[in-house]
Design a protein around this motif. Sequence first.
Motif, PDB file in Angstrom:
ATOM      1  N   THR A 262      23.807  26.503  28.130  1.00  0.00           N
ATOM      2  CA  THR A 262      23.395  25.655  29.198  1.00  0.00           C
ATOM      3  C   THR A 262      22.893  24.406  28.745  1.00  0.00           C
ATOM      4  O   THR A 262      21.846  24.123  28.522  1.00  0.00           O
ATOM      5  N   PRO A 263      23.748  23.506  28.428  1.00  0.00           N
ATOM      6  CA  PRO A 263      23.577  22.207  27.878  1.00  0.00           C
ATOM      7  C   PRO A 263      22.403  21.354  28.775  1.00  0.00           C
ATOM      8  O   PRO A 263      22.271  21.478  29.983  1.00  0.00           O
ATOM      9  N   ALA A 264      21.738  20.701  28.034  1.00  0.00           N
ATOM     10  CA  ALA A 264      20.518  20.016  28.748  1.00  0.00           C
ATOM     11  C   ALA A 264      21.205  18.851  29.798  1.00  0.00           C
ATOM     12  O   ALA A 264      22.060  18.057  29.244  1.00  0.00           O
ATOM     13  N   ARG A 265      20.663  18.831  30.938  1.00  0.00           N
ATOM     14  CA  ARG A 265      21.259  17.915  31.940  1.00  0.00           C
ATOM     15  C   ARG A 265      20.440  16.277  31.835  1.00  0.00           C
ATOM     16  O   ARG A 265      21.040  15.491  32.123  1.00  0.00           O
ATOM     17  N   ARG A 266      19.009  16.434  31.460  1.00  0.00           N
ATOM     18  CA  ARG A 266      18.461  15.302  31.092  1.00  0.00           C
ATOM     19  C   ARG A 266      18.589  14.747  29.942  1.00  0.00           C
ATOM     20  O   ARG A 266      18.811  15.364  28.914  1.00  0.00           O
ATOM     21  N   PRO A 267      18.559  13.481  29.570  1.00  0.00           N
ATOM     22  CA  PRO A 267      18.494  13.047  28.402  1.00  0.00           C
ATOM     23  C   PRO A 267      17.496  13.408  27.486  1.00  0.00           C
ATOM     24  O   PRO A 267      16.441  13.606  27.981  1.00  0.00           O
ATOM     25  N   VAL A 268      17.637  13.649  26.335  1.00  0.00           N
ATOM     26  CA  VAL A 268      16.750  14.279  25.264  1.00  0.00           C
ATOM     27  C   VAL A 268      16.351  13.175  24.464  1.00  0.00           C
ATOM     28  O   VAL A 268      17.181  12.505  23.708  1.00  0.00           O
ATOM     29  N   VAL A 269      15.155  12.321  24.485  1.00  0.00           N
ATOM     30  CA  VAL A 269      14.373  11.229  23.907  1.00  0.00           C
ATOM     31  C   VAL A 269      13.443  11.362  23.026  1.00  0.00           C
ATOM     32  O   VAL A 269      12.436  12.409  23.445  1.00  0.00           O
ATOM     33  N   LEU A 438      27.993  15.509  30.406  1.00  0.00           N
ATOM     34  CA  LEU A 438      27.778  14.962  28.935  1.00  0.00           C
ATOM     35  C   LEU A 438      26.374  15.250  28.782  1.00  0.00           C
ATOM     36  O   LEU A 438      25.309  14.780  29.660  1.00  0.00           O
ATOM     37  N   THR A 439      25.966  15.388  27.471  1.00  0.00           N
ATOM     38  CA  THR A 439      24.746  15.647  27.091  1.00  0.00           C
ATOM     39  C   THR A 439      24.209  14.485  26.333  1.00  0.00           C
ATOM     40  O   THR A 439      24.982  14.002  25.460  1.00  0.00           O
ATOM     41  N   LEU A 440      22.968  13.861  26.453  1.00  0.00           N
ATOM     42  CA  LEU A 440      22.728  12.553  25.794  1.00  0.00           C
ATOM     43  C   LEU A 440      21.413  12.815  24.824  1.00  0.00           C
ATOM     44  O   LEU A 440      20.527  13.570  25.360  1.00  0.00           O
ATOM     45  N   ALA A 441      21.379  12.551  23.534  1.00  0.00           N
ATOM     46  CA  ALA A 441      20.291  12.494  22.811  1.00  0.00           C
ATOM     47  C   ALA A 441      19.928  11.002  22.189  1.00  0.00           C
ATOM     48  O   ALA A 441      20.841  10.378  21.884  1.00  0.00           O
ATOM     49  N   VAL A 442      18.901  10.687  22.352  1.00  0.00           N
ATOM     50  CA  VAL A 442      18.543   9.137  21.822  1.00  0.00           C
ATOM     51  C   VAL A 442      17.247   9.271  21.015  1.00  0.00           C
ATOM     52  O   VAL A 442      16.054  10.130  21.505  1.00  0.00           O
ATOM     53  N   VAL A 443      17.137   8.809  19.974  1.00  0.00           N
ATOM     54  CA  VAL A 443      16.115   8.667  19.072  1.00  0.00           C
ATOM     55  C   VAL A 443      15.783   7.080  19.017  1.00  0.00           C
ATOM     56  O   VAL A 443      16.441   6.127  18.461  1.00  0.00           O
ATOM     57  N   GLY A 444      14.303   6.458  19.424  1.00  0.00           N
ATOM     58  CA  GLY A 444      14.193   5.139  19.323  1.00  0.00           C
ATOM     59  C   GLY A 444      12.929   4.871  20.152  1.00  0.00           C
ATOM     60  O   GLY A 444      12.140   5.636  20.687  1.00  0.00           O
ATOM     61  N   PRO A 445      12.521   3.704  20.225  1.00  0.00           N
ATOM     62  CA  PRO A 445      11.332   3.206  20.969  1.00  0.00           C
ATOM     63  C   PRO A 445      11.407   3.161  22.513  1.00  0.00           C
ATOM     64  O   PRO A 445      10.985   2.410  23.139  1.00  0.00           O
ATOM     65  N   PHE A 446      11.421   4.538  22.930  1.00  0.00           N
ATOM     66  CA  PHE A 446      11.386   4.754  24.301  1.00  0.00           C
ATOM     67  C   PHE A 446      10.581   5.804  24.586  1.00  0.00           C
ATOM     68  O   PHE A 446      10.157   6.632  24.038  1.00  0.00           O
ATOM     69  N   ASP A 447      10.098   5.690  26.023  1.00  0.00           N
ATOM     70  CA  ASP A 447       9.400   6.910  26.643  1.00  0.00           C
ATOM     71  C   ASP A 447      10.191   8.061  26.819  1.00  0.00           C
ATOM     72  O   ASP A 447      11.450   7.916  26.766  1.00  0.00           O
ATOM     73  N   GLU A 448       9.517   9.289  26.643  1.00  0.00           N
ATOM     74  CA  GLU A 448      10.417  10.480  26.862  1.00  0.00           C
ATOM     75  C   GLU A 448      11.112  10.647  28.170  1.00  0.00           C
ATOM     76  O   GLU A 448      12.088  11.445  28.524  1.00  0.00           O
ATOM     77  N   ASP A 449      10.564  10.116  29.038  1.00  0.00           N
ATOM     78  CA  ASP A 449      11.007  10.164  30.587  1.00  0.00           C
ATOM     79  C   ASP A 449      12.146   8.892  31.014  1.00  0.00           C
ATOM     80  O   ASP A 449      12.592   8.698  32.144  1.00  0.00           O
ATOM     81  N   ARG A 450      12.557   8.177  29.824  1.00  0.00           N
ATOM     82  CA  ARG A 450      13.437   6.947  30.009  1.00  0.00           C
ATOM     83  C   ARG A 450      14.800   7.782  30.553  1.00  0.00           C
ATOM     84  O   ARG A 450      15.352   8.500  30.105  1.00  0.00           O
ATOM     85  N   GLU A 451      15.520   6.741  31.426  1.00  0.00           N
ATOM     86  CA  GLU A 451      16.559   7.158  31.847  1.00  0.00           C
ATOM     87  C   GLU A 451      17.641   6.115  31.521  1.00  0.00           C
ATOM     88  O   GLU A 451      17.484   5.119  31.018  1.00  0.00           O
ATOM     89  N   PHE A 452      18.797   6.820  31.104  1.00  0.00           N
ATOM     90  CA  PHE A 452      20.059   5.964  30.802  1.00  0.00           C
ATOM     91  C   PHE A 452      21.181   6.145  31.491  1.00  0.00           C
ATOM     92  O   PHE A 452      21.448   7.264  32.078  1.00  0.00           O
ATOM     93  N   SER A 453      21.721   4.827  31.853  1.00  0.00           N
ATOM     94  CA  SER A 453      23.010   4.810  32.542  1.00  0.00           C
ATOM     95  C   SER A 453      24.324   5.255  31.773  1.00  0.00           C
ATOM     96  O   SER A 453      24.622   4.576  30.769  1.00  0.00           O
TER      97      SER A 453
END
Length: 455
Positions: A262-269, A438-453
Amino acid sequence: MPVSLPLTPAGPEGRSWTIAGQDGGALVRRSVLPGGVRVLTESMPGLRSATVGLWVGVGSRDETTSHFGSTHFLEHLLFKGTARRSAMDIASAFDEVGGEANAVTGKEHTCYYARVLDDDLPMAVDVLCDMVTSATLAEADVESERGVILEELAMNDDDPTDVVHERFAEAVLAGHPLGRPIGGTPDTINAVGRDDIAAHYAQHYRPAGLVVTVAGGVDHDKVCALVGESLARSGWDLSDDSAADRAPFARRPTTGGAQLITPARRPVVVRRTTEQANVVIGTPSLTATDPRRYAMSTLNAVLGGGMSSRLFQEIREARGLVYSVYSFASGYSDSGYFGLYAGCTPAKTDEVVRLLVAELHRLADGGLPADELARAHGQLRGGLVLGLEDTGSRMSRLGKAELVHGEFIDVDEALARVESVTAEDIRSLAADLAAQELTLAVVGPFDEDREFSLG
């Protein structure tokens, strides 16, 4: 003549097959020894070296709740000593002949391997067999190595590229054991005890599950004799006449797990104060034995496999937004995943993510010109042949043929399968990937609730 030969996991003791006429006069043979131990060799005329690997078909996905982290723990502990050898004895045995030994843990298998001169192969086989069959797993070594593994995990956690790939795998394969990190986590490594590790060892390190692969200046019959003699000294019981104990373990089933994902639907930040954002976006994909895996390799060559790839040319060369960008795929027995990676300035993350997705859709919608297909075929042909120019690669090919693919494929047959991939095969596969969420994972200077287009 191209050769593809099915491998039968089980069979009568002594069952063997031979493939003659390999590239460069190499000869591939397979035998099943008493106890179900499988031995595969590739004799490469003219070489004075050999690489030997001892494979066990157990990986991080096979751990039970109390055993999480045990597979990676064993990779470390088997070098700490046996009843016949101390850790120093093991290290010295290879150092004093200019050889090298190491191990690798995967999600579905573990391999202990060594590269030595051909004259030193008897020593390498005996030491590795001793390690795999007779590790002491002393309590003091467990506690000492616990600290080493925690340092290894900390080192990996300091690398944002490692972190984003690991978090992407967890997210895209959520709900499946394949999504767990191979090395464990600090919590699981701290929690697992010596008895848990020993139970995992006893359950999985058995004759019927052992595969020995050797490539280089070797003779198959002599290798089989060396393995048999070393295992006899180990104390493993190879004499049981019952068919169940004599037959090798069945190969891992290739169906039945995909529906658990069940892939994550929200970005993993993952918030890190890094100078770059590290991004991976992708979807569940092909298994290791899917016939379309050759189309997947070709798709990766076109999309993100080199300096002429679409991702590199569009996002790095034309726009100057990244230094590193590529596509990748990992296949396992019952699932797999496909992904796109980029590292960029945090302020450019949304733009880069949109471009990654756009290039996948462009391939799915627009197809592939003949010159790009020819370039991808050429890239894969060269990579395949050059990648098999050393004994370590040949040794690994034998192990994966036995444990993963269920068939041995020689170079000519592999090249023929690559050449058979058409532009429509690639477009169709790209369309299947692009149609999934699509599943998105991001590592960087972002808050964990940050949304990406994404588009």
